[in-house]
Design an enzyme around this catalytic site. Structure first.
Site, PDB file in Angstrom:
ATOM      1  N   TYR B 163      31.337  14.982  -0.252  1.00  0.00           N
ATOM      2  CA  TYR B 163      32.656  14.345  -0.061  1.00  0.00           C
ATOM      3  C   TYR B 163      32.936  14.163   1.428  1.00  0.00           C
ATOM      4  O   TYR B 163      32.966  15.147   2.179  1.00  0.00           O
ATOM      5  CB  TYR B 163      33.709  15.238  -0.724  1.00  0.00           C
ATOM      6  CG  TYR B 163      35.151  14.952  -0.379  1.00  0.00           C
ATOM      7  CD1 TYR B 163      35.703  13.683  -0.530  1.00  0.00           C
ATOM      8  CD2 TYR B 163      35.984  15.976   0.088  1.00  0.00           C
ATOM      9  CE1 TYR B 163      37.036  13.451  -0.224  1.00  0.00           C
ATOM     10  CE2 TYR B 163      37.322  15.747   0.395  1.00  0.00           C
ATOM     11  CZ  TYR B 163      37.841  14.481   0.244  1.00  0.00           C
ATOM     12  OH  TYR B 163      39.155  14.248   0.555  1.00  0.00           O
ATOM     13  N   ASP B 249      33.695  24.509  -5.357  1.00  0.00           N
ATOM     14  CA  ASP B 249      34.838  23.602  -5.484  1.00  0.00           C
ATOM     15  C   ASP B 249      34.738  22.961  -6.864  1.00  0.00           C
ATOM     16  O   ASP B 249      33.870  22.130  -7.109  1.00  0.00           O
ATOM     17  CB  ASP B 249      34.743  22.568  -4.353  1.00  0.00           C
ATOM     18  CG  ASP B 249      35.864  21.543  -4.392  1.00  0.00           C
ATOM     19  OD1 ASP B 249      36.377  21.259  -5.491  1.00  0.00           O
ATOM     20  OD2 ASP B 249      36.213  21.018  -3.323  1.00  0.00           O
ATOM     21  N   ILE B 251      37.136  21.219  -8.625  1.00  0.00           N
ATOM     22  CA  ILE B 251      38.350  20.435  -8.897  1.00  0.00           C
ATOM     23  C   ILE B 251      38.140  19.355  -9.956  1.00  0.00           C
ATOM     24  O   ILE B 251      39.105  18.808 -10.462  1.00  0.00           O
ATOM     25  CB  ILE B 251      38.943  19.799  -7.607  1.00  0.00           C
ATOM     26  CG1 ILE B 251      38.051  18.704  -7.038  1.00  0.00           C
ATOM     27  CG2 ILE B 251      39.250  20.849  -6.559  1.00  0.00           C
ATOM     28  CD1 ILE B 251      38.718  17.917  -5.910  1.00  0.00           C
TER      29      ILE B 251
END
Lengths: 490, 490
Positions: B163, B249, B251
């Site tokens: 990202y 992470d 999410i």
């Protein structure tokens, strides 16, 4: 199943090494007596009915005085909470808000906030919405400004006493340093040029690069607006030192209940050559105090410096304001008639409560610094201490918390250099609760006086300074408030 | 009046000196093509009716597929937005929420969030509410974890592609470094032990202290869950290196639309000696993707490490979640029946949209990495480039943005080491808009093929590699999706 494993005690040192230095150190300041008092309160919180012997929280600068006005408005404007358009259509804006994460903020909210900030300054300052950076509270605004202006090891000069949270907000993650500007009761704790120069020289001796001055105006913990002449002096100091900035934390602007509040931005605009300094003066604002909405986490940076606005906007990604909350407050602050009435009535109520506290203290021989803003008074209890020392202050503070049952904040937690001062909050409770607090303090003062008299009689050899307090009496006489507008039902 | 003064151009260098190095540098990464594409989109945004020739935003990983479910729930539960108690009394909780700024969060919200996170993992992981730290979005959660775990100059190993925002979130204000773990299309971009070891050695050669590994699972930008075996290898790597942490992470956990999502926490719990590593594994979560609520700024850190929870909780002061939003989401996530239905239906819709994109691309000879999660596909367009180079990728990207009118994200912005890959989002638009995007791309591919054929005929001396693309064809064949569950109305 993941079991929640608590590390054995002997593993702790190794664990500490695993974390960063920041995680391990306590420069966040949260272990100071300021916060310890809160913890005590939380164990045994006062309630007029259910826990009348509990600790009364007077260490929390909340504004609970005008919620009824906000509730009335919400009742009349259900679209604001309901996330619907105003008017007949009442169409839902939920989808748009759910997705809205532009770190420039909701335009309607920024416009309304800019206007509200201007209104609080009698429209003598015009705020450009594009110069506002929204942040999740003033805590985040202050830290972001430090990240923008100071490198690790750079210093800001901050007048004492100052808000204990600054040690966390300004230093902890940024690595910046605070150099105190020592203010004294002899000057009514006003910032003097000599004190600024002294702090600057001390920073230089410590080989710290000074990047600016940070003031709170109105002052937390003093509860005073910074007089125009002092602001002129401070802005002049910044103007003369080309490498430094002024951060003016004005989160209590709307609490200035008498006299006019003067913003640092007004002083800059009045300079012969404002462009020379305007991009070095930055204002911090918040709706936590003036509207009493700390839970909604709305803060802002205002700056004319394009570099600061650009960097701070990018940093705001780390603490954006919920779009749900921006929508609500765009509607609330966009209602000019409401804000006008609210600001006036809120100030009237703050003054009333302030006067209740100051008069109550005066009656028991306790003086305060004369104040005209904020949600607290700066109270001198030096004469109740066994000695005018920080040990004496801490001893008295513990008595007040544990025996009297009032959680107030000792001046030492605010880096005050003179022992004996305490910040006492008055707007986070009902008038009745404030009465109970006053009554408790009165009993304590009376019993202390008896003890002191007995002690004085028994040990007349003690030096007078340690039991008398001319300074406190001076304040008590000078600062007697008007009682004309006290209401009966308090 | 304060005039808004813009500094003259020639003053800018001096002004830059006035600010911090962080404010002046661009390690926030916001000037990358990832963000530049957004800017182009904002100048000319597509709309089916009002601007059908505008740029279609395919660079934004929003989930707009299930708002109707959330809106239905809000309609049936007006107390949640209205800040009232559920049930007959309907008493307002506005005052309590306005004042609620405990950085431990609203207990009802943390309980509901913990249960929701557990539900997404088939209740194979139990989340302790007291191990959750709430943050204003995952952006803030990731930065806070870096502040807790890494000192300036310490490094985290991160598999590529990653990202683009991580350069800002993890490095900018913390001073931490990212060392890429180079993953390759030959391995389907999976993380291998060899790649981890290689990154670790590179970090050592750069004299960086490695403090951990950060993975996104499901992966952004790949759209794939991390297979159990790979997770076991990664957790094993962390377990074997006593000084390092794993940040997982997660999410996109709720977007895993086929196969089972396995959390790093499950792998830890299955270890022979979980206590050895459990306090070094930390999960980041958010409601921005799974519920489609990025505007509400709700993120979380989950950690069993008491030191991390304590430090991160204090840091959360810089980005608390609005209490208004916590109240709403406590009610929403507390409705078990609703969340169960929502999660299942949301996944079904994501899969449907994913299949629409993958099939459309396949028909025009464009392959994707086989994916099972996320709101995007990882698309190989290498055969459309004039050369398999990053210059060729940038050239193609500009054509796709400016000529084709699709804002997609080039792999280079995600630090992918192989040119030709693009992240293409599919869940932030209607099925009709996705059709328009597919149609535009089809025209472009066809005209490119014609041009390529003509160019190949005219210049048969060009090396075959630069105009053919065996890799892309391999993917296209391997990853043809099932079309069984495509709906007719798209």
């Amino acid at each position: 199943m993941v079991s929640q494993v608590v590390a054995a005690a002997d593993e702790k040192p190794q664990q500490q090494l695993l974390l960063s230095k920041k995680a391990g150190c306590n420069s966040h300041g949260q272990d100071s007596s300021y916060f310890l008092g809160w913890q005590e309160y939380e164990k045994n919180p006062f309630d007029l009915v259910s826990n009348p012997s509990g600790i009364i929280q007077m260490g929390l600068a909340e504004n609970q005085l005008s919620f009824d006005l906000l509730e009335d408005w919400l009742e009349k404007n259900p679209h604001a909470l309901g996330l619907r358009q105003e008017g007949n259509s009442g169409a839902s804006v939920f989808r748009d808000l759910a997705l809205f994460q532009d770190y420039h903020g909701l335009p309607a909210f920024k416009n309304a906030l800019a206007r509200f900030m201007s209104e609080q300054r009698g429209h003598r300052v015009v705020f450009e919405p594009s110069n506002i950076v929204l942040t999740a509270g003033a805590t985040s605004a202050n830290e972001a400004l430090m990240f923008c202006l100071a490198d690790q090891g750079d210093a800001f000069l901050i007048p004492t006493p100052y808000y204990p949270g600054f040690d966390r907000d300004l230093k902890w993650r940024t690595g910046a340093e605070i150099v105190p500007v020592h203010c004294s009761s002899a000057d009514g704790f006003r910032v003097t040029r000599a004190a600024l120069d002294d702090a600057y020289r001390r920073a230089q001796r410590q080989r710290l690069r000074v990047k600016g001055v940070l003031i709170t105006n109105p002052s937390n913990p003093l509860g005073t607006t910074v007089p125009r002449a002092d602001l002129e002096m401070i802005v002049g100091f910044v103007a003369a030192n080309k490498g430094i900035h002024l951060i003016s934390d004005e989160i209590y602007a709307g609490t200035a209940f008498s006299d006019e509040f003067v913003s640092a931005l007004e002083i800059v605009a009045e300079l012969d050559n404002p462009t020379d300094v305007s991009d070095r003066v930055h204002v911090v604002y918040s709706l936590s105090k003036d509207l009493g909405l700390p839970g909604f986490r709305v803060g802002a940076i205002y700056s004319s410096n394009a570099g600061v606005v650009s960097a701070a906007t990018k940093m705001s990604s780390f603490g954006l304001v919920s779009s749900q909350t921006q929508y609500l407050l765009a509607a609330l602050l966009g209602d000019k008639e409401f804000t006008k009435g609210y600001v006036a009535e809120n100030k009237r109520r703050i003054k009333e409560r302030h006067d209740q506290l100051v008069e109550g203290l005066r009656e028991m021989g306790i003086g305060c610094l004369g104040s005209n803003a904020g949600l607290f008074c700066w109270v001198d209890m030096g004469h109740l201490m066994r000695s005018r020392s920080f040990a004496g202050e801490m001893e008295l503070w513990k008595k007040v918390v544990f025996e009297v049952g009032l959680n107030i904040s000792p001046g030492s937690s605010c880096h005050c250099r003179e022992p004996g001062w305490f910040r006492v909050c008055f707007a986070n409770m009902s008038a009745k609760t404030l009465d109970v607090a006053m009554e408790r303090l009165r009993s304590f003062v009376e019993s202390s006086s008896n003890v002191t008299r007995r002690a004085a009689a028994a040990a007349a050899v003690l030096p007078a300074r340690s039991i008398s307090c001319p300074l406190a009496i001076k304040w008590a006489l000078r600062l007697t408030p008007s009682t004309a507008d006290r209401k009966a039902e308090r």
